[in-house]
Design an enzyme around this catalytic site. Structure first.
Site, PDB file in Angstrom:
ATOM      1  N   ASP A 100       0.821  -1.213   0.000  1.00 38.94           N
ATOM      2  CA  ASP A 100       0.000   0.000   0.000  1.00 38.94           C
ATOM      3  C   ASP A 100       0.854   1.262   0.000  1.00 38.94           C
ATOM      4  O   ASP A 100       0.365   2.339   0.346  1.00 38.94           O
ATOM      5  CB  ASP A 100      -0.916   0.011   1.229  1.00 38.94           C
ATOM      6  CG  ASP A 100      -2.301  -0.525   0.917  1.00 38.94           C
ATOM      7  OD1 ASP A 100      -2.512  -0.993  -0.214  1.00 38.94           O
ATOM      8  OD2 ASP A 100      -3.176  -0.497   1.804  1.00 38.94           O
ATOM      9  N   ASP A 121      -7.692  -6.870  13.465  1.00 38.84           N
ATOM     10  CA  ASP A 121      -7.315  -8.199  13.941  1.00 38.84           C
ATOM     11  C   ASP A 121      -8.171  -8.632  15.131  1.00 38.84           C
ATOM     12  O   ASP A 121      -8.638  -9.775  15.191  1.00 38.84           O
ATOM     13  CB  ASP A 121      -5.827  -8.223  14.310  1.00 38.84           C
ATOM     14  CG  ASP A 121      -5.403  -7.010  15.127  1.00 38.84           C
ATOM     15  OD1 ASP A 121      -6.291  -6.230  15.546  1.00 38.84           O
ATOM     16  OD2 ASP A 121      -4.197  -6.842  15.360  1.00 38.84           O
TER      17      ASP A 121
END
Length: 672
Positions: free
Chosen positions: A258, A411
């Protein structure tokens, strides 16, 4: 000329007065000898000698003490001068104003103004108390309006006793109860960890012998390496993953880049191309729009058509370096265990001895992995996914809704949703993956802000789902009361309130007090338990306690930000890494022929792009000043000075060292 005479002859009636006669013989006008005719005079003469000797010894002792005191004062003056120099350098070489919070200006302003107001109030209270102490007003037990200042002081005492002390004492009692509950939780976790070690409980795969003998049917495994502008560590992570011991036709590596810096994209492409030439099945993916941050990156990669051919996915952040046998030690746990959704490995740190900051982080994370995650994984089959160094069953991700970008802790989000769907987790304490700890306070501070604002965001979003889920009442209570409220909300709240606000406040409002076990005994016990998983770190137990109290400011600020959905809770900042000993020397790219490799993957590459990379690596470390930490440092030091008036020795030392701890952190010296 010599002569002989008696003192009694001179005094006339000396003997009647009880005076002992002394005979003086003069042999020379310039000399005189005293002859003692009484043995008592000999004793007197001996006493005078001893007194003279003692006087000389006392003089030398006083001189020695004066020398030591002078040396201490000189050392203190030099230390203060050096500290002033450090502050001067910080002010000169920093960029911008005081860094009060790297996020929302509105939120940082409110908290900082509160701390500054509290500091001003504390200074005024200390000046008033010192004045009262000097004038002796504090010992009066009845009202006497002798002077207007005395009347003002008595009005202040009455006001604080009736209106400030009661709510302050009530809040102190509440925080003390929270401290007791959280300490009991840590004690139970520590006992559980000792039980695991005593009973030698360790998750074991059922058919790992087949993998060791090469007779197993290897499942298809997808490896994902999400990264963003990771110029320091991308090469070592890709290299480690490409050397995993797994059949090449049963593994695919996705490098999910990214990065928004063009030169870094080219370098990562060159690294991927190098490993593809060696026969490794590794692909490079780059998103033009970085929507959803890491969660969006992972979700985009999971939407590829070829992912349906794979059964498991292992995730490694850019600074993680798994051992070649990582998959052979994790994948076998899934065999014949269809309810298992996640296998999490432990982190190991390549730079834990780099500086004081990394040593203190190592203590904290050792307790997190060795105690919290191991105990929860063994007895509850649930813990928060760490975002990396873990293997997921792809079916678990799909049935749990996939990666969502609604919080900064994607997460933990997927772990909670998978747990609510009935999936089980395993934590492997003996499988370690090398990674890097933040070496600067700025990077660590931003990381902790994300880690403590995200859980509160998630709690607001998933509370209704937890209550309505089909899991047992005990698991619901564990995830709501312990996982979220106690460890994510109560802990930063009482740490900041108790040690940064209430304790110094009791110095200015002595009618409210904190018991000695809250200030000394219980914190010492909790610090001892925290250091147990890292026994070599026992010399750092006191700095660890002080630093954790210092970090409570950042954690409290992050918790409030996430709980009330402030702007700062939605800003993602990648934790800066250094790369350690494995860092590539980008300044030598020209000499090492990196330019032709980059040009093969990007048309129009020029010398200016390499020069841009050179300039990027030559940026100097910025010096920072942290406003809230500095303000609290002076507040605690003022409270320490005030505690001397009431002769509270333990309070004084705690406030003094805690204030110095805040000062060191506020000047950005903790990572040097």
């Amino acid at each position: 000329m010599a002569g002989r005479f008696s003192i009694s002859d001179l005094w006339g009636k000396g003997n009647d007065a009880g005076i002992t006669p002394v005979v003086v013989t003069v042999d020379n006008p310039n000399q005189s000898v005293v002859e003692v005719e009484n043995e008592n005079v000999e004793n007197l003469q001996g006493d005078k000698g001893r007194r003279g000797k003692n006087a000389r010894q006392l003089t030398w002792v006083l001189l020695l003490k004066a020398h030591r005191a002078l040396g201490f004062l000189l050392w203190l003056a030099m230390w203060l001068w050096a500290m002033i120099g450090v502050v001067k350098n910080r002010v000169i070489y920093r960029q911008g104003g005081l860094i009060m919070e790297p996020h929302s200006k509105t939120h940082r302003g409110k908290l900082f103004v509160f701390i500054k107001t509290f500091l001003a109030f504390s200074v005024a209270a200390m000046v008033l108390e010192i004045g009262a102490y000097i004038m002796g007003w504090h010992i009066y037990r009845h009202i006497e309006f002798e002077v207007i200042q005395h009347w003002i002081y008595l009005m202040w005492v009455s006001f604080r006793s009736n209106y400030i002390a009661p709510p302050l004492q009530a809040l102190a009692d509440v925080c003390s109860v929270f401290f007791l509950i959280q300490s009991a939780d840590r004690l139970i976790l520590s006992i559980g960890c000792l039980w695991i070690k005593y009973m030698r409980i360790n998750p074991m795969p059922k058919n790992d012998e087949d993998f060791e003998q090469g007779e197993a049917v290897y499942p298809m495994v997808l490896i994902q390496i999400p990264m963003c502008n990771e110029r320091e560590v991308y090469a070592q992570s890709i290299s480690a993953v490409c050397q995993l011991d797994w059949p090449k036709d049963r593994i695919l590596i996705q490098v999910l880049d990214d990065s928004d810096e063009e030169i870094i994209q080219l370098l990562i492409k060159g690294e991927v191309h190098k490993w593809r030439q060696k026969g490794i099945d590794v692909v490079y993916r780059h998103r033009v729009l970085r929507t959803g941050y890491k969660a969006g990156n992972l979700n985009s990669a999971m939407n590829c058509d070829y992912v349906k051919d794979y059964e498991f996915v292992a995730i490694f952040d850019a600074d993680f370096q798994p051992n070649p046998d990582f998959l052979k030690r994790t994948i076998p746990h899934f065999k014949d265990n269809p309810e298992l959704g996640l296998v999490q490995a432990r982190w190991a740190f390549v730079n834990k001895d780099e500086n004081l900051l990394t040593r203190l982080q190592y203590i904290n994370l050792s307790f997190h992995f060795e105690v919290e995650q191991q105990v929860n994984g063994t007895f509850i089959n649930f813990f928060g996914f760490n975002g990396t160094a873990g293997v997921w069953r792809i079916k678990t991700l799909e049935e749990s809704g996939g990666w969502l970008d609604r919080t900064m802790v994607e997460d933990m989000d997927i772990a909670v949703r998978a747990h609510l769907n009935g999936w089980k987790f395993i934590f492997l304490n003996d499988v370690q993956v090398l990674c890097e700890l933040p070496e600067s306070y700025e990077a660590y501070r931003k990381q902790q802000h994300r880690w403590h604002s995200g859980p509160m965001q998630l709690f607001r979003l998933c509370l209704r789902d937890i209550i309505s889920s089909k899991i047992s009442v005990g698991k619901k209570a564990n995830i709501i009361l312990l996982f979220f409220l106690l460890r994510k909300l109560v802990l930063p709240f009482y740490s900041f309130t108790l040690f940064c606000i209430l304790l110094p406040m009791t110095m200015f409002v002595p009618e409210a007090h904190l018991p000695i076990w809250v200030i000394c005994h219980l914190p010492a016990l909790m610090s001892f338990l925290n250091v147990l998983p890292a026994p070599k770190s026992f010399p750092f137990i006191v700095p660890y306690l002080l630093f954790e109290n210092t970090m409570s400011v950042t954690k409290f600020n992050a918790m409030i930000s996430g709980l009330f959905q402030l702007k700062s809770s939605s800003e993602w900042v990648v934790t800066k890494k250094t790369g350690g000993s494995s860092q590539i020397d980008f300044l030598d790219l020209k000499e090492k022929g990196a330019k032709p490799i980059i040009q093969n993957h990007y048309q129009g590459s020029s010398e200016s792009r390499i020069d841009g990379l050179t300039q990027m690596t030559e940026k100097k470390k910025l010096n920072h000043l942290y406003g809230k930490e500095l303000a609290l440092a002076f507040l605690l030091l003022v409270a320490a000075a005030t505690s001397l008036l009431s002769a509270q020795g333990l309070h004084f030392y705690f406030l003094l060292f805690q204030g110095i701890s805040f000062l060191i952190v506020g000047l950005d010296l903790i990572g040097e």
